[in-house]
Design a protein around this motif. Structure first.
Motif, PDB file in Angstrom:
ATOM      1  N   ASP A  24       1.338   3.177   3.404  1.00 39.40           N
ATOM      2  CA  ASP A  24       0.474   4.322   3.071  1.00 39.40           C
ATOM      3  C   ASP A  24       0.906   5.612   3.772  1.00 39.40           C
ATOM      4  OD1 ASP A  24      -1.619   5.557   1.721  1.00 39.40           O
ATOM      5  OD2 ASP A  24      -3.101   5.111   3.253  1.00 39.40           O
ATOM      6  N   HIS A  27      -6.283  -0.764   5.434  1.00 41.01           N
ATOM      7  CA  HIS A  27      -6.476  -0.197   6.787  1.00 41.01           C
ATOM      8  C   HIS A  27      -7.288  -1.146   7.677  1.00 41.01           C
ATOM      9  CE1 HIS A  27      -5.110   3.051   4.397  1.00 41.01           C
ATOM     10  NE2 HIS A  27      -6.269   3.550   4.058  1.00 41.01           N
ATOM     11  N   HIS A  39       1.523   4.986  -2.612  1.00 40.63           N
ATOM     12  CA  HIS A  39       0.937   5.786  -3.692  1.00 40.63           C
ATOM     13  C   HIS A  39       2.053   6.408  -4.528  1.00 40.63           C
ATOM     14  CE1 HIS A  39      -3.183   5.243  -2.355  1.00 40.63           C
ATOM     15  NE2 HIS A  39      -2.719   5.311  -1.121  1.00 40.63           N
ATOM     16  N   GLU A  88      -6.262   2.453  -5.263  1.00 44.70           N
ATOM     17  CA  GLU A  88      -7.085   2.174  -4.109  1.00 44.70           C
ATOM     18  C   GLU A  88      -8.494   2.635  -4.424  1.00 44.70           C
ATOM     19  OE1 GLU A  88      -5.372   4.198  -0.798  1.00 44.70           O
ATOM     20  OE2 GLU A  88      -7.056   3.831   0.547  1.00 44.70           O
ATOM     21  N   HIS A 107       0.820  -1.215   0.000  1.00 41.73           N
ATOM     22  CA  HIS A 107       0.000   0.000   0.000  1.00 41.73           C
ATOM     23  C   HIS A 107       0.856   1.269   0.000  1.00 41.73           C
ATOM     24  CE1 HIS A 107      -4.117   1.754   1.120  1.00 41.73           C
ATOM     25  NE2 HIS A 107      -3.334   2.768   0.767  1.00 41.73           N
TER      26      HIS A 107
END
Ligand SMILES: [Zn+2]
Length: 409
Positions: free
Chosen positions: A352, A297, A109, A196, A107
């Motif tokens: 993240d 999450h 970006h 996502e 995870h």
């Protein structure tokens, strides 16, 4: 207090029920800061909270009170958002420069935007023990193609890219066919997953002007062919449906998280509630059993690990990533250890939180050490989970090696 009772007390439904009209009225006073040139004024609460049984219970729990006689002082003028207590606890600090096993971060970006930044990121990954980073681009079309050039051309073995889903003209009859065709195109360009994919109450959009009847929630029939195509291509979907339960509770004296998070709050706003969002997500999971979903999450249910266990048991096509929920597992280390040990095949490592070396190393300390009362985000203190090697290995790379699509271009 029995553990099951404690778990129930922090369940989202009950958080909502402690909404208190008095609290709503007084909070703006408590928290407001008026800046006037040359001077700072602080507003103070006139309410005597010590008379309020509900407030006392929330603040002191079974202790019933502070155990001392409170008196006015300089701290009455502090703002919640500035509060950053320094701990006097003297205990060990384990320094873990590198993950115990090569880790796959499922995870991240687009936190590197130039070839130089991507190279810097790879250097950090080498230093901290990240073998591969999964970049959730949420991009389609030319945007996706340029990210594929940026990441996959120079480092085909270090990055995996997930693509997005087109959000335009969702009410046109060709919408489903269009998004499926674009998915296949992105796959051919190197996409190995979708995400996502986010719905925090307003559907798959950040545009609040779209009316409720036009919003795309995950169980929408228009998305069915898309989720089915993901199964056919054997690519997982990273979903962020709902959000932390405290987002649907008032920004008052009972608010669980610090003001840092208040802009995410959805209490009293348009859109689906926490529970409604979990329902639309679960309907999607049920409708598409062959599609692999990774609920990021900790599925936004990391506050209630018993409930999360039931979710995993109900939907075998569901996996979890732990990204950005350091604060959930850090505040309940024993329950988290049990949970991860019970479901070693279902949880994946993710961050993240950018690409700083210190961030990765904070994760290693949390997951691998036995350190106590670590400074964490929000104002919760964390306790090291000291995960057993087999659990750690599965979380760091075993599960990702198994469920991600590693097919090269
Ligand atoms: Zn994310």
């Amino acid at each position: 207090m029995p553990r099951s009772m404690a778990m129930r007390m922090i369940s989202p439904g009950n958080i909502n029920s402690i909404n208190n009209a008095d609290a709503m009225k007084v909070v703006p006073l408590l928290l407001s800061l008026c800046l006037i040139p040359g001077s700072v004024l602080f507003a103070q609460s006139e309410k005597n909270w010590s008379d309020n049984a509900r407030w006392k219970e929330a603040k002191y729990g079974p202790w019933g009170g502070p155990g001392v006689d409170p008196a006015p002082g300089p701290m009455d003028k502090l703002l919640l958002k500035d509060y950053a207590p320094r701990s006097s606890v003297v205990s060990g600090m384990t320094v873990l420069p590198k993950a115990k096993f090569p880790a796959i971060d499922v995870h991240t970006h687009v936190v590197a935007e130039t070839p130089g930044e991507v190279a810097e990121w790879v250097k950090t990954m080498d230093e901290v023990g990240i073998k591969t980073s999964v970049v959730l681009t949420d991009a389609t079309g030319a945007d996706f193609d340029s990210l594929a050039d940026l990441y996959l051309k120079p480092y085909p073995d270090r990055f995996i890219l997930f693509c997005g889903m087109d959000k335009t003209d969702i009410d046109k009859p060709d919408y489903s066919a269009r998004i499926v065709a674009e998915l296949v195109r992105c796959y051919k360009k190197g996409a190995r997953g979708v995400g996502e994919w986010t719905d925090k109450g307003l559907g798959y959009t950040t545009d609040s002007t779209i009316t409720a009847d036009k919003r795309l929630h995950p169980d929408d029939f228009r998305l069915d062919p898309f989720w089915e195509k993901c199964a056919e291509l054997k690519i997982p979907v990273n979903i962020h449906v709902s959000d932390h339960p405290s987002n649907w509770t008032p920004l008052d004296v009972y608010q669980e998280r610090t003001p840092d998070y208040q802009h995410f709050n959805r209490y009293g706003k348009d859109g689906l509630s926490y529970e409604e969002l979990l329902e639309v997500r679960n309907r999607m999971l049920k409708k598409h059993p062959k599609t692999t979903f990774i609920a990021c999450h900790l599925a936004n249910e990391g506050n209630d690990l018993e409930r999360l266990s039931k979710l995993l048991e109900t939907y075998p096509n569901l996996y979890l990533d732990i990204s950005a929920r350091d604060y959930e597992i850090g505040r309940t280390p024993r329950a988290a250890l049990k949970f991860f040990s019970k479901y070693p095949g279902r949880v994946l490592f993710g961050t993240d939180m950018g690409r700083e070396k210190s961030m990765y190393q904070a994760w290693w300390r949390l997951l691998e050490s036995e350190d106590e009362f670590m400074v964490g985000r929000i104002w919760w203190r964390y306790y090291g989970l000291a995960l057993p090697s087999a659990v750690l290995k599965a979380m760091y790379n075993g599960n990702a090696n198994r469920i991600l699509n590693w097919k090269k271009l």
